[in-house]
Enzyme design. Structure first.
Site, PDB file in Angstrom:
ATOM      1  N   ASP A 262      24.845  34.543  13.278  1.00 21.86           N
ATOM      2  CA  ASP A 262      25.216  33.130  13.222  1.00 21.86           C
ATOM      3  C   ASP A 262      24.160  32.238  13.875  1.00 21.86           C
ATOM      4  OD1 ASP A 262      27.441  32.870  11.727  1.00 21.86           O
ATOM      5  OD2 ASP A 262      28.834  32.461  13.348  1.00 21.86           O
ATOM      6  N   ASP A 415      39.810  37.973  20.411  1.00 22.66           N
ATOM      7  CA  ASP A 415      40.098  39.376  20.691  1.00 22.66           C
ATOM      8  C   ASP A 415      41.502  39.553  21.253  1.00 22.66           C
ATOM      9  OD1 ASP A 415      39.474  38.002  22.969  1.00 22.66           O
ATOM     10  OD2 ASP A 415      37.831  39.291  23.583  1.00 22.66           O
TER      11      ASP A 415
END
Length: 686
Positions: A262, A415
């Site tokens: 990214d 997460d």
């Protein structure tokens, strides 16, 4: 005419003979002993005495020199500290400083107001102390008879603080003490659970083991594994992470590596592409992916990668952040636990840090994370099969990810979000404490502070979003209670709340409102015991127990601010900044493992030449970019500095009241805030 006999002389003579006879009987050689005295004996004694005095003077001179050297060393250190502080204060006012241009947070404005109030109260108390009012406090009635305005104001202040301010403060103290004790009990229970695991030898058991014989391998026995490496502008560590994944001891036709880049830096993109091409030429199944629309941070990156058509051919996905280096046998140590456990969604491994001894900041981080993995993750994994996914160094069953909705971009802790939703769907987790994955700790306080802000604002965002889902889920009420009260409220909300409120706000206030009492055991004894429990998983860190205790209270201001931001959706709650890495990983180990690869390169001679030339060109480009990049420097942190002055002011007030333990705690805690506020902990940039 004869002389008369002298009887007195005769008696004296007889006595002398008797005395000599006794001496001879005791020492027969006494008559042979001759004492020789030199006329210079007295001079020698005087000379010895003179020499002893001279030696004593030399000893005192040496001690004086040592004291002078110590004073000079401390003075130089203090002057150097003042120069460093002055330089950082001066440079912080430059227009290029992002910290100075950032708008003041609400918490910082509240702390500034609190500091002004504390300073005014200290001046008031100093005037009262020198007037002797501490020994005989004036009353409103007695002060009204005196024309002294200051005495009248002080008498009214005493009445107001005793009747109106101290009672609510004491109530708040009691609430914080109750929360403190509850959290301490939780910590003790976790440690006892860890001891029980060690005592009984409890650990997950794998039903299958993969053979070490590489030649006689049945490839069909190995499941298809997708390995993902999400990264963003990871200039320093991309090579090490990609190499560590590509040399996994796993059949290459049964593994696919996705490098999810990214990066918005074109030079970094070119470097990563070149690294991927190098491993493709070596026969590794590896792909480079770059999103044109970079939304959702890491969650958006992973979600985009999982939407590829070829993902349906894979059964498991292993995720590694850019600074992580899994061992060559990582997949062989984790994948077998899925066999025979169809309800198992996640296998999480432990982090190991290559730079834990780099500076004081990394040592203190290692204490916290060692307790997190050794105690929290292991106990929760063994007894309730649930814990928060650490975002990396873990293997997921792709079916579980799809069933619970996949990666979502609604928080900065994707997460923890995926772990909570998977647990609510009935999936179980396993933690492997024996399998370690190398990674880096942030070495600068700036990077660590940004990391902690994200780690503590995200859980509050998630709790606000999934609270109703937890209540309506089909899991048992015990699991619901554990997730709401222990996982979220106690360990994510209450801990930063009482740590900041009790030791940074209430304790200084009790110095100016002595009618409200904060017990000594809350200030000193119980926190010391909890610090000892925290350091048990990292026994080499015992010399740092006092700095650890003081630093935990210091970083609590960042955690408290992040918790409030996430809970009430304030501006900085959705801020995501990639934690800066320095590439401390061991490159020699990776190259050593690469040399042990048995499979030859696809095109030996030409490939070696092209790889060397391209690598040299990319390295030159990297060095040029480093030289033209932004210059790093240490910063000032306003909230920490303001709290340092508050605590030091309260320590002066405590000194007036002769409160020993409170004074020392406030003094050392204030100095710790000052050191952190001046960015003197962690990486120092000259």
């Amino acid at each position: 005419m004869s002389r008369a006999p002298n009887y007195e002389f005769q008696e004296w003579w007889n006595k002398q003979r008797e005395n000599q006879g006794e001496l001879l009987s005791e020492n027969p050689n006494s008559l042979l002993t001759v004492e020789i005295r030199s006329p210079t004996a007295d001079r020698t004694a005087d000379k010895d005495r003179t020499r002893s005095a001279r030696q004593l003077s030399w000893i005192y001179l040496l001690k004086f020199q040592q004291i002078a050297n110590s004073i000079a060393f401390l003075t130089n250190g203090f002057v150097s500290l003042l120069r460093t502080a002055n330089r950082r204060i001066t440079t912080s006012d430059s227009p290029s400083d992002l910290e100075s241009r950032r708008p003041q947070s609400r918490l910082y404005r509240v702390i500034k107001v609190f500091l002004v109030i504390i300073v005014v109260l200290l001046v008031f108390e100093l005037v009262a102390y020198f007037k002797g009012w501490h020994f005989s406090p004036p009353t409103v009635e007695s002060a009204a008879e005196v024309v002294d305005l200051v005495e009248y104001l002080y008498a009214n202040w005493l009445e107001i603080r005793a009747n109106y301010l101290a009672p609510p403060l004491q109530s708040l103290i009691n609430v914080c003490i109750a929360l403190f004790l509850i959290q301490s009990v939780d910590r003790v229970v976790l440690v006892l659970g860890c001891f029980w695991i060690k005592f009984r030898g409890l650990k997950p058991v794998a039903f299958v083991e993969y053979s070490e014989d590489v030649e006689n391998v049945n490839v069909e026995e190995y499941p298809m594994v997708l390995v993902q490496i999400p990264m963003c502008n990871e200039r320093e560590v991309y090579q090490q992470s990609i190499a560590a994944v590509c040399i996994q001891d796993w059949p290459r036709e049964r593994m696919l590596v996705q490098v999810l880049d990214d990066s918005d830096d074109l030079d970094v993109q070119a470097l990563i592409k070149a690294e991927v091409q190098k491993w493709q030429q070596r026969g590794v199944c590896i792909l480079y992916r770059h999103r044109l629309i970079r939304t959702g941070y890491k969650a958006g990156n992973l979600k985009s990668a999982m939407s590829c058509d070829y993902v349906k051919d894979y059964e498991f996905v292993a995720i590694f952040d850019a600074d992580f280096q899994p061992g060559q046998d990582f997949l062989k140590k984790t994948i077998p636990y899925f066999r025979g456990h169809d309800d198992l969604a996640l296998v999480q491994t432990r982090w190991a840090f290559v730079n834990k001894d780099e500076n004081l900041l990394t040592r203190l981080q290692n204490i916290n994370l060692a307790f997190h993995f050794e105690v929290e993750q292991q106990v929760n994994g063994v007894f309730i099969n649930f814990f928060g996914f650490n975002g990396t160094a873990g293997v997921w069953r792709i079916k579980a990810l799809e069933e619970c909705g996949g990666w979502l971009e609604r928080t900065t802790v994707e997460d923890m979000d995926i772990a909570v939703r998977a647990h609510l769907c009935g999936w179980k987790f396993i933690y492997l404490n024996d399998v370690k994955c190398l990674c880096e700790l942030p070495e600068s306080y700036e990077a660590y502070k940004k990391q902690q802000h994200r780690w503590h604002s995200g859980p509050m965002q998630l709790f606000r979003l999934c609270f109703v889902d937890i209540l309506h889920s089909k899991v048992s009420w015990v699991k619901k209670a554990n997730m709401i009260f222990l996982f979220f409220l106690l360990r994510k909300l209450i801990l930063p709340f009482y740590s900041f409120t009790l030791f940074c706000i209430i304790l200084p206030l009790t110095m100016f409102l002595p009618e409200a009492q904060l017990p000594v055991w809350v200030v000193c004894y119980v926190p010391g015991l909890m610090s000892i429990l925290n350091i048990i998983p990292a026994p080499r860190s015992f010399p740092f127990i006092v700095p650890y205790l003081l630093f935990e209270n210091t970083i609590s201001v960042t955690k408290f601010n992040a918790m409030i931001s996430g809970l009430f959706q304030l501006g900085s709650s959705y801020e995501w900044i990639v934690t800066k890495k320095l590439g401390r990983s061991s490159e020699a180990d990776l190259f050593g493992m690469m040399e042990n690869e048995s499979q030859p390169l696809a095109e030996s001679t030409n490939l070696h030449r092209s790889s060397s030339e391209s690598g040299l060109a990319e390295l030159n480009k990297l060095e040029m970019n480093k030289k033209t990049g932004k210059h790093k420097r240490n910063r000032l942190y306003r909230k920490e500095l303001a709290l340092a002055f508050i605590l030091l002011t309260a320590s002066v007030r405590s000194l007036l009241s002769a409160q020993g333990i409170h004074f020392y705690f406030l003094l050392f805690q204030g100095v710790t805030f000052l050191v952190v506020g001046l960015d003197l902990i962690g990486e120092q940039v000259s």
